[in-house]
Design a protein around this motif. Sequence first.
Motif, short mmCIF file in Angstrom:
data_model
loop_
_atom_site.label_atom_id
_atom_site.label_comp_id
_atom_site.label_asym_id
_atom_site.label_seq_id
_atom_site.Cartn_x
_atom_site.Cartn_y
_atom_site.Cartn_z
N PRO A 46 0.83 -1.21 0.00
CA PRO A 46 0.00 0.00 0.00
C PRO A 46 0.86 1.25 0.00
N GLY A 90 -2.83 4.53 1.49
CA GLY A 90 -3.44 3.25 1.84
C GLY A 90 -4.49 2.79 0.83
N THR A 91 -4.78 3.62 -0.17
CA THR A 91 -5.81 3.26 -1.14
C THR A 91 -5.23 2.62 -2.40
N TYR A 133 3.72 1.49 3.09
CA TYR A 133 3.61 0.98 4.46
C TYR A 133 3.83 -0.52 4.45
N VAL A 193 2.72 -4.23 5.15
CA VAL A 193 1.38 -4.82 5.23
C VAL A 193 1.14 -5.37 6.63
N THR A 226 -1.26 -4.43 12.64
CA THR A 226 -0.88 -3.72 11.43
C THR A 226 -1.34 -2.26 11.47
N GLN A 227 -0.60 -1.39 10.76
CA GLN A 227 -0.97 0.03 10.69
C GLN A 227 -2.19 0.25 9.81
N LEU A 228 -2.44 -0.69 8.92
CA LEU A 228 -3.60 -0.62 8.03
C LEU A 228 -4.81 -1.20 8.73
N ARG A 275 -8.03 -4.71 5.20
CA ARG A 275 -7.25 -4.26 4.04
C ARG A 275 -5.93 -5.03 3.95
N ALA A 276 -5.27 -5.25 5.08
CA ALA A 276 -4.01 -6.00 5.09
C ALA A 276 -4.22 -7.44 4.61
#
Length: 177
Positions: free
Chosen positions: A58, A62-63, A99, A101, A129-131, A135-136
């Motif tokens: 990502p 993040g998109t 970032y 995953v 995860t930061q996401l 999404r991850a």
Amino acid sequence: MKLKQIGEKVAGLRSGEFLYSKRFPAVAAAVAVLLFAVSMIPFICRSVTRQELVLFFPDKSGTELSGEIRLAPRMDTPRDRIEETVRQLIQGSMLLDPYPVFPYTTKVNQIVVVGEDVYVDLSSEAVKTQLPLERAVEILKINIRKNFPGYENVTVTVNGNDPVVVNKSLEEKDLEQ
């Protein structure tokens, strides 16, 4: 021992005449073919010992996903190749922008390949995860599907459980403390 004068015949040709002789194109072609064959050895060896992966990470928003080509050790079985792909994904991008995953501390507990189905079980660190976790997990599935087209059904678990359930239970424990 006499030194030959410039312009004296050597091997039936005067110096400089070899470039214009009938043998020169054949010799030059043979040398070119030999050099080409020698230069191909590293590429052939690399393809035998390495596999090329296209990993998607990502971007800062993040998109969007950024692709990255990476050479990884070639493994014998599909299961081992998929496990290596997941490990490469956990290592993160070689670029600075995307970032990771999953956190670097995430471990691959188990990979199971049955027919066209792949089951990936990760350690509990994966939920940190930061996401958004969903999404991850989707990015992990995209990476497996793109690198291994025959495996469309990918199931991801964390310690054998649904990652979203594990994440919620960890959040509840954090709230209690």
